[in-house]
Motif scaffolding. Structure first.
Motif, PDB file in Angstrom:
ATOM      1  N   CYS A  23       0.811  -1.164  -0.018  1.00  0.00           N
ATOM      2  CA  CYS A  23      -0.010  -0.029  -0.118  1.00  0.00           C
ATOM      3  C   CYS A  23       0.931   1.199  -0.036  1.00  0.00           C
ATOM      4  O   CYS A  23       0.587   2.318  -0.556  1.00  0.00           O
ATOM      5  CB  CYS A  23      -0.986   0.111   1.136  1.00  0.00           C
ATOM      6  SG  CYS A  23      -2.054  -1.243   1.300  1.00  0.00           S
ATOM      7  N   ASP A  27      -0.686   5.240   2.060  1.00  0.00           N
ATOM      8  CA  ASP A  27      -1.350   4.376   0.749  1.00  0.00           C
ATOM      9  C   ASP A  27      -1.171   4.988  -0.448  1.00  0.00           C
ATOM     10  O   ASP A  27      -1.776   5.070  -1.341  1.00  0.00           O
ATOM     11  CB  ASP A  27      -2.971   4.360   0.955  1.00  0.00           C
ATOM     12  CG  ASP A  27      -3.394   3.302   2.153  1.00  0.00           C
ATOM     13  OD1 ASP A  27      -2.714   2.653   2.478  1.00  0.00           O
ATOM     14  OD2 ASP A  27      -4.400   3.422   2.532  1.00  0.00           O
ATOM     15  N   ASN A  29       0.995   4.081  -2.845  1.00  0.00           N
ATOM     16  CA  ASN A  29       1.117   3.200  -3.994  1.00  0.00           C
ATOM     17  C   ASN A  29      -0.232   3.204  -4.446  1.00  0.00           C
ATOM     18  O   ASN A  29      -0.515   2.841  -5.847  1.00  0.00           O
ATOM     19  CB  ASN A  29       1.798   1.843  -3.425  1.00  0.00           C
ATOM     20  CG  ASN A  29       3.111   2.145  -3.136  1.00  0.00           C
ATOM     21  OD1 ASN A  29       3.775   3.070  -3.431  1.00  0.00           O
ATOM     22  ND2 ASN A  29       3.922   1.235  -2.336  1.00  0.00           N
ATOM     23  N   LEU A  30      -1.120   2.709  -3.599  1.00  0.00           N
ATOM     24  CA  LEU A  30      -2.587   2.545  -4.028  1.00  0.00           C
ATOM     25  C   LEU A  30      -3.063   3.813  -4.752  1.00  0.00           C
ATOM     26  O   LEU A  30      -3.814   3.689  -5.918  1.00  0.00           O
ATOM     27  CB  LEU A  30      -3.636   2.120  -2.721  1.00  0.00           C
ATOM     28  CG  LEU A  30      -3.116   1.025  -1.879  1.00  0.00           C
ATOM     29  CD1 LEU A  30      -4.305   0.950  -0.898  1.00  0.00           C
ATOM     30  CD2 LEU A  30      -3.066  -0.112  -2.845  1.00  0.00           C
ATOM     31  N   THR A  31      -3.038   4.847  -4.262  1.00  0.00           N
ATOM     32  CA  THR A  31      -3.352   6.415  -4.790  1.00  0.00           C
ATOM     33  C   THR A  31      -2.786   6.157  -6.188  1.00  0.00           C
ATOM     34  O   THR A  31      -3.528   6.759  -7.347  1.00  0.00           O
ATOM     35  CB  THR A  31      -2.802   7.488  -4.072  1.00  0.00           C
ATOM     36  OG1 THR A  31      -3.288   7.432  -2.610  1.00  0.00           O
ATOM     37  CG2 THR A  31      -3.366   8.614  -4.773  1.00  0.00           C
ATOM     38  N   GLU A  34      -4.741   4.133  -8.312  1.00  0.00           N
ATOM     39  CA  GLU A  34      -6.092   4.313  -8.451  1.00  0.00           C
ATOM     40  C   GLU A  34      -5.993   5.463  -9.839  1.00  0.00           C
ATOM     41  O   GLU A  34      -7.027   5.471 -10.592  1.00  0.00           O
ATOM     42  CB  GLU A  34      -6.543   4.841  -7.339  1.00  0.00           C
ATOM     43  CG  GLU A  34      -7.054   4.026  -6.312  1.00  0.00           C
ATOM     44  CD  GLU A  34      -7.499   4.697  -5.027  1.00  0.00           C
ATOM     45  OE1 GLU A  34      -8.255   3.855  -4.390  1.00  0.00           O
ATOM     46  OE2 GLU A  34      -6.996   5.781  -4.579  1.00  0.00           O
ATOM     47  N   ILE A  41      -9.591   1.661  -4.690  1.00  0.00           N
ATOM     48  CA  ILE A  41      -8.956   0.592  -4.028  1.00  0.00           C
ATOM     49  C   ILE A  41      -9.147   1.045  -2.382  1.00  0.00           C
ATOM     50  O   ILE A  41      -8.741   1.906  -1.931  1.00  0.00           O
ATOM     51  CB  ILE A  41      -7.804   0.225  -3.998  1.00  0.00           C
ATOM     52  CG1 ILE A  41      -7.481   0.244  -5.939  1.00  0.00           C
ATOM     53  CG2 ILE A  41      -6.873  -0.951  -3.528  1.00  0.00           C
ATOM     54  CD1 ILE A  41      -6.067  -0.051  -6.133  1.00  0.00           C
ATOM     55  N   ARG A  43      -8.916  -1.004   1.612  1.00  0.00           N
ATOM     56  CA  ARG A  43      -8.062  -1.975   2.140  1.00  0.00           C
ATOM     57  C   ARG A  43      -9.106  -2.306   3.425  1.00  0.00           C
ATOM     58  O   ARG A  43      -9.745  -1.496   4.226  1.00  0.00           O
ATOM     59  CB  ARG A  43      -6.882  -1.289   2.673  1.00  0.00           C
ATOM     60  CG  ARG A  43      -6.300  -2.447   3.535  1.00  0.00           C
ATOM     61  CD  ARG A  43      -4.790  -1.932   4.020  1.00  0.00           C
ATOM     62  NE  ARG A  43      -4.265  -3.222   5.074  1.00  0.00           N
ATOM     63  CZ  ARG A  43      -3.388  -2.921   5.846  1.00  0.00           C
ATOM     64  NH1 ARG A  43      -2.630  -1.578   6.014  1.00  0.00           N
ATOM     65  NH2 ARG A  43      -2.696  -3.678   6.461  1.00  0.00           N
ATOM     66  N   LEU A  48      -7.789  -6.456  -0.258  1.00  0.00           N
ATOM     67  CA  LEU A  48      -8.187  -5.017  -1.104  1.00  0.00           C
ATOM     68  C   LEU A  48      -9.436  -5.158  -1.856  1.00  0.00           C
ATOM     69  O   LEU A  48      -9.401  -6.200  -2.771  1.00  0.00           O
ATOM     70  CB  LEU A  48      -6.639  -4.875  -1.955  1.00  0.00           C
ATOM     71  CG  LEU A  48      -5.543  -4.383  -1.120  1.00  0.00           C
ATOM     72  CD1 LEU A  48      -4.392  -4.210  -2.284  1.00  0.00           C
ATOM     73  CD2 LEU A  48      -5.706  -3.055  -0.255  1.00  0.00           C
ATOM     74  N   LEU A  50     -11.579  -3.768  -5.016  1.00  0.00           N
ATOM     75  CA  LEU A  50     -11.321  -2.920  -6.469  1.00  0.00           C
ATOM     76  C   LEU A  50     -12.681  -2.785  -6.602  1.00  0.00           C
ATOM     77  O   LEU A  50     -13.580  -3.594  -6.991  1.00  0.00           O
ATOM     78  CB  LEU A  50     -10.463  -3.887  -7.200  1.00  0.00           C
ATOM     79  CG  LEU A  50      -9.270  -4.295  -6.827  1.00  0.00           C
ATOM     80  CD1 LEU A  50      -8.662  -4.982  -8.081  1.00  0.00           C
ATOM     81  CD2 LEU A  50      -8.481  -3.464  -6.300  1.00  0.00           C
ATOM     82  N   LEU A  64      -1.006  -4.861  -9.051  1.00  0.00           N
ATOM     83  CA  LEU A  64      -0.994  -5.202  -7.494  1.00  0.00           C
ATOM     84  C   LEU A  64      -0.209  -6.834  -7.081  1.00  0.00           C
ATOM     85  O   LEU A  64       0.613  -6.822  -6.409  1.00  0.00           O
ATOM     86  CB  LEU A  64      -2.324  -5.291  -6.856  1.00  0.00           C
ATOM     87  CG  LEU A  64      -2.838  -3.782  -6.668  1.00  0.00           C
ATOM     88  CD1 LEU A  64      -4.452  -4.034  -6.660  1.00  0.00           C
ATOM     89  CD2 LEU A  64      -2.251  -2.898  -5.717  1.00  0.00           C
TER      90      LEU A  64
END
Length: 326
Positions: A23, A27, A29-31, A34, A41, A43, A48, A50, A64
């Motif tokens: 993440c 977060d 990496n998730l941003t 996205e 995404i 958590r 996770l 989606l 991911l």
């Protein structure tokens, strides 16, 4: 099937500590993922969720899972790794490949300080060419990793004992007559023009080791003019900014290639600083050598720029303007 319908998919990751690294801090990496896919995404424990169109979900899922596998292998995950996963086509197995760093279809360059992985298909093909050919050309705009990857390969071949020295060179064209007005001896005068080569080496070798190797001349950084009269044997040799070499200088440099050596020439045809009317040696080399076996030519475009995203857009704007003026 309408891929625009919003659905939910669940990904489960067994190791919660690795999931935290996946993440990223806050977060981030998730941003990034996205923003690239348009998928939301969320958590939930070690899962996770989606949310988004099925096609976009699949793209996010692949990235991911690939990043989580990196973490399972003990590697880190950063923005560059996310960028690479989106840029590269799915890895293909290539049986029979003799190079250890290409096992399983992956392309990696091991140096003393870090493991270097190409981020685009063009970079990947270029690195393969550097390992497989004694003379290789990398041609394209700034920021595509031409010189950086070449120096990384040189360090790899040196630390694995395949070459005895690394020689990095550039034409000091930008200096012109102004060189004489700069303070210090010749090294002090030309060092500013060699700085990108020093920067690359510092990324791959510990400071003390690099200083010792330069003192012992197992690594040399010198202007192109200093290559005249030498035979470069058992060396990895890089000529950077080759578009600023004249045709005579290019011929001189290419004929320095000695037994057991590899040579890489990098340049950007859009940034020639030679006086008007002087033919670029890089263009001559393309014209004269492109049909010769065991000499590779790899080309990059603005799509391969791995610096700040704005750099690619700047290059594209200049390219379009040049096309309109042609």
């Amino acid at each position: 099937m309408n891929t625009g319908i919003l659905t939910e998919a669940i990904l489960e990751f067994p190791d919660n500590r690795l999931l935290i690294d996946l993440c990223g801090e806050y977060d981030r990496n998730l941003t990034d993922i996205e923003a690239r896919t348009g998928v939301q995404i969320l958590r939930r424990g070690n899962q996770l969720a989606l949310h988004g169109p099925a096609e976009a979900q699949e793209a996010a899922r692949e990235v991911l899972n690939a990043l989580y596998q990196r973490l399972e292998q003990g590697r880190s995950v950063g923005r560059g790794d996310i960028d690479r996963e989106f840029r590269l086509a799915p890895e293909e197995q290539e049986p029979g490949d003799q190079l250890e760093m290409f096992s399983g279809g992956k392309v990696e360059i091991k140096t003393r300080k870090k493991l270097i992985e190409p981020r685009t298909d063009a970079q990947k093909a270029y690195v393969r060419a550097l390992f497989e050919n004694e003379l290789a050309f990398g041609i394209g705009p700034a920021g595509t990793g031409k010189t950086y990857l070449a120096v990384a390969v040189g360090v790899n071949l040196f630390i694995t004992g395949q070459v005895d020295k690394i020689i990095l060179s550039r034409p000091a064209v930008e200096a012109g007559e102004k060189l004489g007005y700069l303070p210090g001896d010749m090294k002090d005068k030309v060092d500013p023009y060699m700085q990108p080569l020093y920067d690359a080496l510092n990324d791959f070798l510990p400071g003390k080791q690099l200083a010792k190797m330069m003192e012992e001349k197992t690594i040399e950084i010198a202007p192109l003019a200093f290559m005249r009269g030498r035979t470069l044997s058992n060396a990895f040799v890089v000529l950077d900014e080759a578009q600023n070499a004249t045709s005579m200088q290019m011929k001189m440099f290419l004929t320095r290639l000695g037994e057991g050596s590899r040579m890489v020439i990098t340049g950007d045809r859009s940034q020639v600083d030679l006086p008007r009317g002087v033919q670029s040696g890089l263009q001559d080399a393309e014209r004269l050598l492109s049909h010769i076996d065991k000499i590779s030519f790899n080309y990059f475009t603005s799509a391969d720029v791995v610096r700040h995203p704005l750099v690619a857009k700047i290059i594209e704007a200049y390219e379009k303007d040049a096309e309109r003026g042609a």
